[in-house]
Enzyme design. Structure first.
Site, short mmCIF file in Angstrom:
data_model
loop_
_atom_site.label_atom_id
_atom_site.label_comp_id
_atom_site.label_asym_id
_atom_site.label_seq_id
_atom_site.Cartn_x
_atom_site.Cartn_y
_atom_site.Cartn_z
CG ASP A 1 -0.07 2.24 5.04
OD1 ASP A 1 -0.48 3.38 5.28
OD2 ASP A 1 -0.76 1.22 5.18
CB THR A 2 5.18 0.46 2.71
OG1 THR A 2 4.58 0.04 1.49
CG2 THR A 2 4.42 -0.08 3.89
NE ARG A 3 4.29 4.98 -4.18
CZ ARG A 3 3.94 4.10 -5.11
NH1 ARG A 3 4.86 3.53 -5.85
NH2 ARG A 3 2.68 3.77 -5.29
CD GLU B 1 -0.95 -5.31 -6.23
OE1 GLU B 1 -0.92 -4.25 -6.88
OE2 GLU B 1 -0.24 -5.52 -5.23
N GLY C 1 -0.07 5.00 -19.93
CA GLY C 1 -1.11 4.54 -20.85
C GLY C 1 -1.47 3.08 -20.69
NE ARG D 1 -3.99 2.00 0.65
CZ ARG D 1 -4.52 2.82 -0.24
NH1 ARG D 1 -4.12 2.77 -1.50
NH2 ARG D 1 -5.47 3.64 0.11
#
Length: 188
Positions: free
Chosen positions: A48-50, A112, A78, A45
């Site tokens: 929260d964590t990128r 996912e 695209g 997510r």
């Protein structure tokens, strides 16, 4: 930081001589690539964590070791998000699921998760859960922030409650896998 290093070590051992990027081993012998296009798919997510150690540092460290890693910033402009992510999961040998406080508030993350577990069941893909600032039992039993998120999902998907139940079941399954626990301030 210890859990993070454990994950890196596991991935490195698994892919050391068979990464699509590795070419040859220490003896100069070519090794066949793994089945997939990617070695590792990271499900997380972003809010929260990128930019935390759990995602950005893990991604950079794996790439530095020539372990081909997919995160959603790899999408081409695209390109449809859903099909591209599902294809990346299928073409990855290992999936890392980073469960965080808001993971289940994203239907993309839940889709996912479902596809990752389907690939695990059908193709024997490897799945490693990471519990980032959340208790594994809270994920497994859908307590705390997960209970609140599922209450919203049940309202939103009232006419397709079977989809919500599938997400619940797959969360329980994934949280039951052996994984790693990282506290929010650990290693930052």
């Amino acid at each position: 930081m210890e859990c993070f290093m454990t994950l890196l070590h596991m991935c490195f051992r698994l892919f050391k001589f068979s990464s699509p990027s590795s070419g040859a081993d220490d003896n100069g012998t070519d090794n066949p690539p793994l089945r997939g296009k990617y070695d590792v798919f990271i499900s997380f997510r972003g809010e929260d964590t990128r930019f935390k150690i759990t995602t950005s540092h893990l991604h950079a460290a794996l790439l530095q070791r020539k372990i081909e890693t997919y995160i959603d910033c790899n999408l081409q402009r695209g390109e449809k998000i859903g099909p591209a992510l599902l294809e990346a999961i299928e073409k990855s040998t290992l999936s890392v699921i980073i469960f965080s406080q808001n993971y289940v508030s994203s239907t993309w993350c839940l889709e996912e998760l479902v596809h990752i577990l389907k690939c695990k069941q059908n193709s024997g893909k490897i799945v490693i859960p990471i519990f980032y600032d959340i208790n594994p039992s809270d994920v497994q039993r859908q307590c705390g922030s997960y209970a609140r998120a599922f209450a919203q999902l049940e309202k939103r998907f009232n006419d397709s409650i079977d989809k919500v139940q599938k997400w619940r079941d797959d969360l329980t399954t994934a949280a039951s896998l052996s994984g790693l626990i990282i506290q929010k301030n650990q290693g930052n």
